[in-house]
Write a protein that holds these residues in place. Structure first.
Motif, PDB file in Angstrom:
ATOM      1  N   LYS A 123      86.588   0.219  36.381  1.00  0.00           N
ATOM      2  CA  LYS A 123      85.873  -1.005  36.070  1.00  0.00           C
ATOM      3  C   LYS A 123      86.823  -2.059  35.496  1.00  0.00           C
ATOM      4  N   GLY A 124      86.454  -3.319  35.731  1.00  0.00           N
ATOM      5  CA  GLY A 124      87.171  -4.419  35.122  1.00  0.00           C
ATOM      6  C   GLY A 124      88.236  -5.026  36.012  1.00  0.00           C
ATOM      7  N   ASP A 134      88.368  -8.831  31.895  1.00  0.00           N
ATOM      8  CA  ASP A 134      87.021  -8.261  31.904  1.00  0.00           C
ATOM      9  C   ASP A 134      87.135  -6.751  32.026  1.00  0.00           C
ATOM     10  N   GLY A 135      86.333  -6.026  31.253  1.00  0.00           N
ATOM     11  CA  GLY A 135      86.423  -4.569  31.263  1.00  0.00           C
ATOM     12  C   GLY A 135      85.252  -3.855  31.872  1.00  0.00           C
ATOM     13  N   ASP A 136      84.272  -4.594  32.427  1.00  0.00           N
ATOM     14  CA  ASP A 136      83.036  -3.951  32.880  1.00  0.00           C
ATOM     15  C   ASP A 136      82.694  -4.179  34.344  1.00  0.00           C
ATOM     16  N   ALA A 137      83.219  -5.216  34.970  1.00  0.00           N
ATOM     17  CA  ALA A 137      82.806  -5.567  36.333  1.00  0.00           C
ATOM     18  C   ALA A 137      83.215  -4.491  37.330  1.00  0.00           C
ATOM     19  N   VAL A 138      82.345  -4.278  38.313  1.00  0.00           N
ATOM     20  CA  VAL A 138      82.644  -3.309  39.373  1.00  0.00           C
ATOM     21  C   VAL A 138      83.040  -3.986  40.676  1.00  0.00           C
ATOM     22  N   ARG A 192      78.408  -6.515  37.214  1.00  0.00           N
ATOM     23  CA  ARG A 192      78.558  -5.395  36.272  1.00  0.00           C
ATOM     24  C   ARG A 192      77.215  -4.692  36.154  1.00  0.00           C
ATOM     25  N   CYS A 193      77.256  -3.376  35.980  1.00  0.00           N
ATOM     26  CA  CYS A 193      76.037  -2.563  35.980  1.00  0.00           C
ATOM     27  C   CYS A 193      75.974  -1.712  34.712  1.00  0.00           C
ATOM     28  N   VAL A 194      74.869  -1.853  33.983  1.00  0.00           N
ATOM     29  CA  VAL A 194      74.618  -0.989  32.840  1.00  0.00           C
ATOM     30  C   VAL A 194      74.184   0.382  33.326  1.00  0.00           C
ATOM     31  N   CYS A 210      71.898  -4.226  37.201  1.00  0.00           N
ATOM     32  CA  CYS A 210      73.170  -4.937  37.370  1.00  0.00           C
ATOM     33  C   CYS A 210      72.995  -6.430  37.126  1.00  0.00           C
TER      34      CYS A 210
END
Length: 492
Positions: free
Chosen positions: A116-117, A132-136, A149-151, A156
Protein backbone atom coordinates in the motif's frame (compact mmCIF):
# COMPACT_ATOMS: atom_id res chain seq x y z
CA UNK A 1 70.74 -6.64 -29.79
CA UNK A 2 67.16 -7.11 -30.94
CA UNK A 3 66.47 -9.32 -27.91
CA UNK A 4 67.89 -6.68 -25.54
CA UNK A 5 65.79 -3.98 -27.22
CA UNK A 6 62.65 -6.10 -26.78
CA UNK A 7 63.39 -6.58 -23.08
CA UNK A 8 63.87 -2.84 -22.63
CA UNK A 9 60.56 -2.10 -24.37
CA UNK A 10 58.75 -4.64 -22.22
CA UNK A 11 60.34 -3.17 -19.11
CA UNK A 12 59.25 0.35 -20.02
CA UNK A 13 55.70 -0.93 -20.65
CA UNK A 14 55.53 -2.67 -17.26
CA UNK A 15 56.94 0.40 -15.54
CA UNK A 16 54.38 2.64 -17.25
CA UNK A 17 51.52 0.29 -16.29
CA UNK A 18 52.64 0.20 -12.65
CA UNK A 19 52.85 4.01 -12.62
CA UNK A 20 49.32 4.42 -14.04
CA UNK A 21 47.89 1.90 -11.53
CA UNK A 22 49.63 3.75 -8.68
CA UNK A 23 48.26 7.11 -9.82
CA UNK A 24 44.74 5.67 -10.18
CA UNK A 25 44.92 4.02 -6.72
CA UNK A 26 45.95 7.29 -5.07
CA UNK A 27 43.29 9.29 -6.93
CA UNK A 28 45.81 11.51 -8.71
CA UNK A 29 44.78 10.47 -12.23
CA UNK A 30 42.53 7.67 -13.45
CA UNK A 31 42.27 7.14 -17.23
CA UNK A 32 40.35 3.85 -17.02
CA UNK A 33 36.75 5.23 -16.99
CA UNK A 34 37.46 7.28 -20.11
CA UNK A 35 39.07 4.28 -21.80
CA UNK A 36 36.07 2.09 -20.92
CA UNK A 37 33.64 4.74 -22.16
CA UNK A 38 35.51 4.75 -25.45
CA UNK A 39 35.38 0.94 -25.70
CA UNK A 40 31.70 0.80 -24.65
CA UNK A 41 30.58 3.73 -26.75
CA UNK A 42 27.30 2.99 -28.53
CA UNK A 43 26.53 3.58 -32.16
CA UNK A 44 24.17 6.52 -32.82
CA UNK A 45 20.55 5.36 -32.87
CA UNK A 46 19.49 7.80 -35.57
CA UNK A 47 20.70 9.95 -38.43
CA UNK A 48 20.78 12.94 -37.99
CA UNK A 49 22.25 12.25 -34.56
CA UNK A 50 20.20 12.89 -31.43
CA UNK A 51 20.93 15.81 -29.11
CA UNK A 52 22.07 13.28 -26.50
CA UNK A 53 22.14 9.50 -26.16
CA UNK A 54 22.44 7.52 -22.93
CA UNK A 55 22.34 3.88 -21.89
CA UNK A 56 19.93 3.29 -19.01
CA UNK A 57 20.17 0.52 -16.42
CA UNK A 58 17.53 -1.74 -17.97
CA UNK A 59 15.09 -1.95 -20.86
CA UNK A 60 12.53 0.83 -20.28
CA UNK A 61 8.93 -0.11 -19.47
CA UNK A 62 7.85 3.48 -20.12
CA UNK A 63 9.43 6.84 -20.85
CA UNK A 64 7.71 10.17 -20.17
CA UNK A 65 8.77 13.77 -20.67
CA UNK A 66 7.98 15.59 -17.41
CA UNK A 67 8.87 19.28 -17.70
CA UNK A 68 12.67 19.53 -17.77
CA UNK A 69 13.18 15.82 -17.03
CA UNK A 70 12.78 12.49 -18.80
CA UNK A 71 11.35 9.83 -16.46
CA UNK A 72 12.38 6.27 -17.31
CA UNK A 73 10.46 3.41 -15.68
CA UNK A 74 12.29 0.07 -15.52
CA UNK A 75 11.40 -3.28 -13.99
CA UNK A 76 12.59 -2.61 -10.43
CA UNK A 77 13.57 1.06 -10.44
CA UNK A 78 12.82 4.46 -11.90
CA UNK A 79 15.28 7.15 -12.91
CA UNK A 80 15.13 10.68 -14.25
CA UNK A 81 17.45 12.33 -16.74
CA UNK A 82 17.93 15.91 -17.79
CA UNK A 83 15.96 16.77 -20.90
CA UNK A 84 18.75 19.14 -21.92
CA UNK A 85 21.80 16.88 -21.45
CA UNK A 86 20.65 13.33 -20.70
CA UNK A 87 22.62 13.30 -17.45
CA UNK A 88 21.07 11.22 -14.69
CA UNK A 89 19.30 13.39 -12.10
CA UNK A 90 18.21 10.72 -9.61
CA UNK A 91 17.30 7.06 -9.26
CA UNK A 92 14.88 5.21 -6.97
CA UNK A 93 13.96 1.59 -6.36
CA UNK A 94 10.33 1.12 -7.39
CA UNK A 95 8.14 -1.49 -9.05
CA UNK A 96 5.97 1.07 -10.83
CA UNK A 97 5.92 4.75 -11.68
CA UNK A 98 3.59 7.16 -13.47
CA UNK A 99 3.71 10.86 -14.33
CA UNK A 100 0.89 13.28 -13.52
CA UNK A 101 0.59 16.97 -14.31
CA UNK A 102 1.40 19.13 -17.33
CA UNK A 103 4.51 20.86 -18.60
CA UNK A 104 4.68 23.26 -15.63
CA UNK A 105 3.55 21.09 -12.70
CA UNK A 106 4.64 17.47 -13.32
CA UNK A 107 5.11 14.94 -10.52
CA UNK A 108 6.19 11.29 -10.52
CA UNK A 109 4.19 8.75 -8.52
CA UNK A 110 6.22 5.69 -7.45
CA UNK A 111 5.36 2.60 -5.45
CA UNK A 112 5.86 -1.11 -4.92
CA UNK A 113 3.65 -3.95 -6.06
CA UNK A 114 1.34 -5.47 -3.43
CA UNK A 115 2.42 -2.77 -0.96
CA UNK A 116 0.00 0.00 0.00
CA UNK A 117 0.94 3.62 -0.52
CA UNK A 118 2.97 5.71 -2.93
CA UNK A 119 5.23 8.75 -3.05
CA UNK A 120 5.03 11.81 -5.28
CA UNK A 121 8.46 12.97 -6.42
CA UNK A 122 9.74 16.11 -8.07
CA UNK A 123 10.87 15.04 -11.59
CA UNK A 124 14.04 17.15 -11.53
CA UNK A 125 15.30 16.73 -7.95
CA UNK A 126 13.70 13.42 -6.94
CA UNK A 127 12.60 15.03 -3.66
CA UNK A 128 9.40 13.71 -2.08
CA UNK A 129 6.58 16.23 -2.40
CA UNK A 130 3.87 14.09 -0.79
CA UNK A 131 3.74 10.64 0.76
CA UNK A 132 0.72 8.33 1.17
CA UNK A 133 0.73 5.08 3.13
CA UNK A 134 -2.73 3.66 2.46
CA UNK A 135 -3.67 3.91 -1.24
CA UNK A 136 -3.95 0.71 -3.25
CA UNK A 137 -4.27 2.30 -6.71
CA UNK A 138 -3.33 5.55 -8.43
CA UNK A 139 -4.56 7.11 -11.69
CA UNK A 140 -2.49 9.92 -13.22
CA UNK A 141 -3.76 12.63 -15.56
CA UNK A 142 -2.51 15.92 -16.93
CA UNK A 143 -4.69 17.96 -14.56
CA UNK A 144 -5.57 15.50 -11.78
CA UNK A 145 -4.36 12.57 -9.73
CA UNK A 146 -6.79 10.02 -8.27
CA UNK A 147 -6.09 7.43 -5.60
CA UNK A 148 -8.17 4.76 -3.91
CA UNK A 149 -7.80 3.44 -0.36
CA UNK A 150 -9.84 0.72 1.33
CA UNK A 151 -10.57 0.26 5.02
CA UNK A 152 -12.23 -3.06 4.20
CA UNK A 153 -12.85 -5.01 1.02
CA UNK A 154 -16.28 -3.34 0.65
CA UNK A 155 -15.40 0.09 2.03
CA UNK A 156 -13.18 2.20 -0.24
CA UNK A 157 -12.64 5.91 -0.77
CA UNK A 158 -11.64 7.58 -4.03
CA UNK A 159 -9.81 10.92 -3.68
CA UNK A 160 -8.89 13.55 -6.28
CA UNK A 161 -5.80 15.76 -6.01
CA UNK A 162 -4.24 18.50 -8.04
CA UNK A 163 -0.90 17.10 -9.26
CA UNK A 164 1.06 19.14 -6.71
CA UNK A 165 -1.79 19.63 -4.26
CA UNK A 166 -1.54 18.78 -0.56
CA UNK A 167 -5.28 18.47 0.18
CA UNK A 168 -7.81 16.38 -1.75
CA UNK A 169 -10.25 18.27 -3.95
CA UNK A 170 -12.99 15.75 -3.18
CA UNK A 171 -13.56 12.24 -1.91
CA UNK A 172 -16.14 9.68 -2.98
CA UNK A 173 -17.29 6.36 -1.56
CA UNK A 174 -16.89 3.18 -3.59
CA UNK A 175 -18.21 -0.16 -2.30
CA UNK A 176 -14.95 -1.97 -2.85
CA UNK A 177 -12.33 -1.96 -5.56
CA UNK A 178 -12.00 -4.60 -8.24
CA UNK A 179 -9.29 -7.18 -7.56
CA UNK A 180 -7.44 -5.95 -10.65
CA UNK A 181 -7.32 -2.32 -9.52
CA UNK A 182 -3.91 -1.82 -7.96
CA UNK A 183 -0.62 0.01 -8.62
CA UNK A 184 -0.61 2.68 -11.34
CA UNK A 185 -3.40 3.37 -13.83
CA UNK A 186 -5.37 0.11 -13.64
CA UNK A 187 -7.88 -0.26 -16.45
CA UNK A 188 -11.20 1.56 -16.21
CA UNK A 189 -14.13 1.14 -18.57
CA UNK A 190 -13.25 3.47 -21.43
CA UNK A 191 -11.73 3.23 -24.89
CA UNK A 192 -8.97 0.99 -26.21
CA UNK A 193 -6.34 2.84 -28.27
CA UNK A 194 -5.19 1.96 -31.73
CA UNK A 195 -1.63 0.70 -31.44
CA UNK A 196 1.26 0.40 -33.86
CA UNK A 197 4.73 -1.16 -33.71
CA UNK A 198 7.63 1.18 -32.87
CA UNK A 199 5.38 3.75 -31.17
CA UNK A 200 4.75 3.36 -27.45
CA UNK A 201 1.12 3.40 -26.35
CA UNK A 202 1.78 6.25 -23.88
CA UNK A 203 3.90 8.32 -26.27
CA UNK A 204 1.70 11.39 -25.69
CA UNK A 205 2.16 11.38 -21.91
CA UNK A 206 -0.67 11.92 -19.43
CA UNK A 207 -4.00 13.15 -20.82
CA UNK A 208 -6.62 15.41 -19.28
CA UNK A 209 -9.02 13.57 -17.01
CA UNK A 210 -12.34 12.70 -18.74
CA UNK A 211 -15.52 14.29 -17.37
CA UNK A 212 -16.74 10.87 -16.19
CA UNK A 213 -14.92 7.67 -15.24
CA UNK A 214 -16.32 4.13 -15.00
CA UNK A 215 -14.98 2.03 -12.12
CA UNK A 216 -15.70 -1.71 -12.35
CA UNK A 217 -16.57 -3.23 -8.96
CA UNK A 218 -17.94 -6.79 -8.56
CA UNK A 219 -19.58 -6.93 -11.98
CA UNK A 220 -21.10 -3.47 -11.68
CA UNK A 221 -19.98 -0.07 -12.95
CA UNK A 222 -19.78 3.01 -10.73
CA UNK A 223 -19.85 6.22 -12.77
CA UNK A 224 -17.97 9.06 -11.06
CA UNK A 225 -18.12 12.75 -12.00
CA UNK A 226 -14.48 13.86 -11.91
CA UNK A 227 -15.38 17.53 -11.31
CA UNK A 228 -17.33 16.93 -8.09
CA UNK A 229 -16.68 13.33 -7.03
CA UNK A 230 -20.36 12.54 -7.19
CA UNK A 231 -21.17 8.89 -7.97
CA UNK A 232 -23.85 9.29 -10.63
CA UNK A 233 -24.80 5.70 -11.28
CA UNK A 234 -24.22 2.17 -10.07
CA UNK A 235 -25.29 -0.08 -12.93
CA UNK A 236 -24.95 -3.68 -14.01
CA UNK A 237 -24.52 -4.88 -17.58
CA UNK A 238 -27.44 -6.77 -19.02
CA UNK A 239 -27.19 -10.09 -20.76
CA UNK A 240 -25.04 -9.86 -23.91
CA UNK A 241 -24.02 -6.31 -22.95
CA UNK A 242 -20.77 -4.52 -22.23
CA UNK A 243 -20.62 -1.14 -20.51
CA UNK A 244 -18.25 1.75 -21.20
CA UNK A 245 -18.02 5.36 -20.01
CA UNK A 246 -16.91 7.61 -22.89
CA UNK A 247 -17.46 11.27 -23.71
CA UNK A 248 -19.57 11.94 -20.64
CA UNK A 249 -22.00 9.13 -21.46
CA UNK A 250 -22.67 5.64 -20.18
CA UNK A 251 -22.64 3.38 -23.24
CA UNK A 252 -24.37 0.02 -23.45
CA UNK A 253 -22.91 -2.19 -26.19
CA UNK A 254 -25.04 -5.19 -27.08
CA UNK A 255 -23.91 -8.00 -29.41
CA UNK A 256 -26.34 -10.81 -30.29
CA UNK A 257 -25.68 -13.83 -32.49
CA UNK A 258 -27.96 -13.62 -35.49
CA UNK A 259 -27.84 -15.52 -38.79
CA UNK A 260 -24.25 -16.61 -38.25
CA UNK A 261 -23.03 -13.10 -37.41
CA UNK A 262 -23.16 -10.61 -34.55
CA UNK A 263 -25.87 -7.95 -34.53
CA UNK A 264 -24.64 -4.84 -32.70
CA UNK A 265 -26.65 -2.15 -30.93
CA UNK A 266 -25.06 0.84 -29.21
CA UNK A 267 -27.05 3.08 -26.87
CA UNK A 268 -25.82 6.10 -24.91
CA UNK A 269 -27.38 7.19 -21.64
CA UNK A 270 -27.24 10.31 -19.52
CA UNK A 271 -25.60 9.03 -16.33
CA UNK A 272 -27.42 11.60 -14.20
CA UNK A 273 -30.89 10.18 -14.92
CA UNK A 274 -30.33 7.03 -16.98
CA UNK A 275 -32.24 8.44 -19.98
CA UNK A 276 -31.25 7.21 -23.44
CA UNK A 277 -29.93 10.10 -25.53
CA UNK A 278 -28.81 8.42 -28.74
CA UNK A 279 -28.66 5.02 -30.43
CA UNK A 280 -26.85 3.36 -33.30
CA UNK A 281 -27.34 -0.08 -34.79
CA UNK A 282 -25.08 -2.17 -37.00
CA UNK A 283 -21.84 -0.48 -35.90
CA UNK A 284 -19.21 -3.04 -34.86
CA UNK A 285 -16.97 -1.50 -32.17
CA UNK A 286 -14.61 -4.52 -32.22
CA UNK A 287 -15.52 -5.57 -28.70
CA UNK A 288 -16.44 -9.16 -29.62
CA UNK A 289 -13.86 -11.81 -30.52
CA UNK A 290 -13.98 -13.86 -33.69
CA UNK A 291 -15.11 -17.00 -31.84
CA UNK A 292 -18.55 -15.56 -31.10
CA UNK A 293 -20.36 -12.53 -29.81
CA UNK A 294 -19.00 -12.51 -26.26
CA UNK A 295 -17.61 -9.01 -25.68
CA UNK A 296 -14.26 -9.19 -23.90
CA UNK A 297 -12.66 -5.93 -25.08
CA UNK A 298 -13.33 -2.24 -24.57
CA UNK A 299 -14.40 -0.39 -27.73
CA UNK A 300 -11.64 1.12 -29.84
CA UNK A 301 -11.23 4.86 -29.78
CA UNK A 302 -9.52 7.71 -27.92
CA UNK A 303 -10.65 10.21 -25.34
CA UNK A 304 -14.26 11.09 -26.28
CA UNK A 305 -14.54 9.30 -29.64
CA UNK A 306 -15.14 5.70 -30.68
CA UNK A 307 -14.11 3.76 -33.77
CA UNK A 308 -16.59 1.41 -35.40
CA UNK A 309 -17.01 -0.60 -38.57
CA UNK A 310 -20.22 -0.21 -40.59
CA UNK A 311 -21.94 -3.19 -42.23
CA UNK A 312 -20.35 -2.20 -45.56
CA UNK A 313 -16.85 -2.51 -44.01
CA UNK A 314 -16.07 1.18 -43.82
CA UNK A 315 -14.53 2.53 -40.62
CA UNK A 316 -16.21 5.44 -38.85
CA UNK A 317 -15.37 7.73 -35.93
CA UNK A 318 -18.30 8.44 -33.61
CA UNK A 319 -18.69 11.22 -31.04
CA UNK A 320 -19.28 9.52 -27.70
CA UNK A 321 -21.37 12.41 -26.39
CA UNK A 322 -24.00 12.85 -29.09
CA UNK A 323 -23.46 9.93 -31.49
CA UNK A 324 -22.50 12.09 -34.49
CA UNK A 325 -20.40 10.51 -37.22
CA UNK A 326 -17.29 12.67 -37.24
CA UNK A 327 -15.42 10.76 -39.94
CA UNK A 328 -16.39 8.00 -42.38
CA UNK A 329 -13.60 6.36 -44.38
CA UNK A 330 -13.81 5.69 -48.06
CA UNK A 331 -13.71 2.13 -49.31
CA UNK A 332 -10.34 0.50 -48.62
CA UNK A 333 -9.12 3.31 -46.36
CA UNK A 334 -7.86 2.48 -42.86
CA UNK A 335 -7.62 4.52 -39.67
CA UNK A 336 -4.16 4.44 -38.12
CA UNK A 337 -4.63 7.05 -35.36
CA UNK A 338 -7.38 9.21 -33.88
CA UNK A 339 -7.96 11.69 -31.09
CA UNK A 340 -10.63 14.33 -30.36
CA UNK A 341 -9.33 16.63 -33.12
CA UNK A 342 -8.01 14.62 -36.04
CA UNK A 343 -7.92 11.22 -37.68
CA UNK A 344 -4.95 9.81 -39.63
CA UNK A 345 -6.13 7.65 -42.53
CA UNK A 346 -4.09 5.44 -44.84
CA UNK A 347 -5.40 5.63 -48.39
CA UNK A 348 -6.66 2.57 -50.21
CA UNK A 349 -3.54 2.36 -52.38
CA UNK A 350 -1.38 2.51 -49.17
CA UNK A 351 0.77 5.23 -50.70
CA UNK A 352 -0.38 8.21 -48.65
CA UNK A 353 -1.44 9.31 -45.16
CA UNK A 354 -4.31 11.79 -44.92
CA UNK A 355 -5.08 13.90 -41.84
CA UNK A 356 -8.79 14.63 -41.48
CA UNK A 357 -10.29 17.22 -39.15
CA UNK A 358 -13.04 15.49 -37.23
CA UNK A 359 -16.54 16.88 -37.67
CA UNK A 360 -15.48 19.43 -40.29
CA UNK A 361 -15.42 17.31 -43.47
CA UNK A 362 -12.00 18.73 -44.25
CA UNK A 363 -8.61 17.28 -45.17
CA UNK A 364 -5.86 19.07 -43.27
CA UNK A 365 -2.88 17.57 -45.10
CA UNK A 366 -1.75 14.62 -47.21
CA UNK A 367 1.69 13.03 -47.12
CA UNK A 368 3.10 10.44 -49.45
CA UNK A 369 4.42 7.35 -47.68
CA UNK A 370 8.00 6.47 -48.50
CA UNK A 371 9.06 2.84 -48.26
CA UNK A 372 6.74 0.29 -46.75
CA UNK A 373 4.20 2.20 -44.71
CA UNK A 374 3.98 1.60 -40.96
CA UNK A 375 1.62 3.16 -38.44
CA UNK A 376 1.18 6.43 -36.65
CA UNK A 377 0.06 8.20 -33.49
CA UNK A 378 -1.41 11.57 -32.59
CA UNK A 379 -0.09 13.62 -29.67
CA UNK A 380 -0.85 17.21 -28.60
CA UNK A 381 2.46 18.33 -30.12
CA UNK A 382 3.02 16.16 -33.18
CA UNK A 383 1.66 13.47 -35.43
CA UNK A 384 4.23 10.66 -35.39
CA UNK A 385 4.63 8.31 -38.37
CA UNK A 386 6.85 5.27 -38.79
CA UNK A 387 8.06 3.83 -42.09
CA UNK A 388 9.94 0.63 -42.88
CA UNK A 389 12.37 -0.36 -45.62
CA UNK A 390 13.93 2.14 -45.24
CA UNK A 391 13.25 2.79 -41.55
CA UNK A 392 12.07 6.30 -40.72
CA UNK A 393 10.64 8.17 -37.73
CA UNK A 394 8.72 11.28 -38.77
CA UNK A 395 7.07 14.00 -36.66
CA UNK A 396 4.63 16.40 -38.31
CA UNK A 397 2.63 19.35 -37.06
CA UNK A 398 -0.79 17.76 -36.48
CA UNK A 399 -2.76 20.63 -38.00
CA UNK A 400 -0.56 21.67 -40.92
CA UNK A 401 1.46 18.55 -41.69
CA UNK A 402 4.69 20.58 -41.66
CA UNK A 403 7.78 18.49 -40.96
CA UNK A 404 9.09 18.84 -37.44
CA UNK A 405 11.48 15.91 -37.58
CA UNK A 406 12.66 13.25 -40.05
CA UNK A 407 15.01 10.57 -38.72
CA UNK A 408 16.62 7.62 -40.44
CA UNK A 409 16.32 5.17 -37.56
CA UNK A 410 15.00 1.78 -36.51
CA UNK A 411 14.43 3.05 -32.96
CA UNK A 412 11.03 3.35 -31.30
CA UNK A 413 9.21 6.60 -30.53
CA UNK A 414 9.00 6.61 -26.72
CA UNK A 415 7.75 10.07 -25.73
CA UNK A 416 6.79 13.34 -27.40
CA UNK A 417 7.03 16.72 -25.69
CA UNK A 418 6.50 20.37 -26.67
CA UNK A 419 9.95 20.74 -28.25
CA UNK A 420 11.11 17.26 -29.24
CA UNK A 421 10.92 13.50 -28.97
CA UNK A 422 12.62 10.73 -27.01
CA UNK A 423 13.50 7.66 -29.08
CA UNK A 424 15.01 4.38 -27.95
CA UNK A 425 16.40 1.03 -28.99
CA UNK A 426 17.05 -1.58 -26.30
CA UNK A 427 18.69 0.17 -23.37
CA UNK A 428 19.73 3.17 -25.47
CA UNK A 429 17.56 6.28 -25.34
CA UNK A 430 18.11 9.66 -26.95
CA UNK A 431 16.42 13.02 -27.29
CA UNK A 432 16.09 14.97 -30.52
CA UNK A 433 14.65 18.43 -30.86
CA UNK A 434 12.08 19.35 -33.46
CA UNK A 435 13.85 20.94 -36.39
CA UNK A 436 16.61 18.30 -36.66
CA UNK A 437 17.57 17.28 -40.17
CA UNK A 438 16.51 20.57 -41.71
CA UNK A 439 12.85 20.37 -40.68
CA UNK A 440 11.64 23.56 -39.04
CA UNK A 441 9.21 23.29 -36.13
CA UNK A 442 5.82 24.93 -36.37
CA UNK A 443 5.03 25.37 -32.66
CA UNK A 444 1.48 24.90 -31.42
CA UNK A 445 -0.39 27.58 -29.49
CA UNK A 446 0.82 28.90 -26.18
CA UNK A 447 -0.74 26.07 -24.20
CA UNK A 448 1.04 23.47 -26.34
CA UNK A 449 -2.07 22.39 -28.22
CA UNK A 450 -3.52 23.09 -31.63
CA UNK A 451 -6.48 25.29 -32.33
CA UNK A 452 -9.72 23.52 -31.47
CA UNK A 453 -11.76 22.15 -34.31
CA UNK A 454 -14.57 24.40 -35.58
CA UNK A 455 -18.21 23.74 -34.85
CA UNK A 456 -19.83 20.35 -35.38
CA UNK A 457 -20.81 18.84 -38.66
CA UNK A 458 -20.82 15.24 -39.80
CA UNK A 459 -19.02 14.46 -43.04
CA UNK A 460 -21.23 11.50 -43.86
CA UNK A 461 -23.53 8.86 -42.47
CA UNK A 462 -23.48 5.11 -42.32
CA UNK A 463 -26.35 4.15 -44.65
CA UNK A 464 -29.68 3.92 -42.90
CA UNK A 465 -28.50 5.10 -39.48
CA UNK A 466 -27.49 8.07 -37.39
CA UNK A 467 -28.71 11.02 -35.39
CA UNK A 468 -28.43 14.62 -36.48
CA UNK A 469 -25.98 17.17 -35.22
CA UNK A 470 -26.14 18.48 -31.70
CA UNK A 471 -26.04 22.22 -30.95
CA UNK A 472 -22.67 23.75 -30.16
CA UNK A 473 -19.25 22.24 -29.61
CA UNK A 474 -17.04 21.65 -26.59
CA UNK A 475 -15.46 25.09 -26.86
CA UNK A 476 -18.81 26.96 -26.66
CA UNK A 477 -20.72 24.54 -24.46
CA UNK A 478 -18.17 23.92 -21.71
CA UNK A 479 -16.07 20.81 -21.05
CA UNK A 480 -19.18 18.68 -20.51
CA UNK A 481 -21.53 20.69 -22.76
CA UNK A 482 -23.40 21.83 -19.67
CA UNK A 483 -24.21 25.17 -21.34
CA UNK A 484 -26.03 23.57 -24.27
CA UNK A 485 -29.43 21.87 -24.27
CA UNK A 486 -29.54 18.09 -24.37
CA UNK A 487 -30.29 16.59 -27.81
CA UNK A 488 -33.47 14.64 -28.23
CA UNK A 489 -33.06 10.85 -28.34
CA UNK A 490 -32.91 9.61 -31.91
CA UNK A 491 -32.86 6.08 -33.18
CA UNK A 492 -31.02 4.86 -36.22
Amino acid sequence: MAKVGGLRLRGWFLLSLVTVVALAATGVWNPFPAVWDWVDRSEPISEPDVLWQQRVGGTPKSVTIAGDAVVVEQRTRVEARSLATGAQLWERKADWSAVAGGDRDPVVAVGKLLVKGYELLDPVTGATRRRDGDAVAVWTYRNLLLDARCVEATDCTLSAWEPRGTRPLWTAFLPGVSAGLFADNPDLLGTRRLTTPRIEDEVAGPEAVPPLLGFPVDGRVHVVDTATGRVLQDVEAGREERLAVIGGRLLRLKAVAQDGACAFTLTAHDPANGREVWRRTGLNLRTADSAGCAQREDPQGARNVLIGVAPDGREAVVDGYDGRLLQVNGEGQKLIAVDDRYALVRTADKRSIVARELGADRTRWTRRSGGRGGGGALTPYAAVLVEEKPNRLIALHPRTGKELLVLRSSADALAVGPEGMVIGEGREIGYVRFGAGGAQPAPPNGDGRDDPAPGPGAPGEVPGDGPGDSPGDEGSCGPKRELCPEPDPKDG
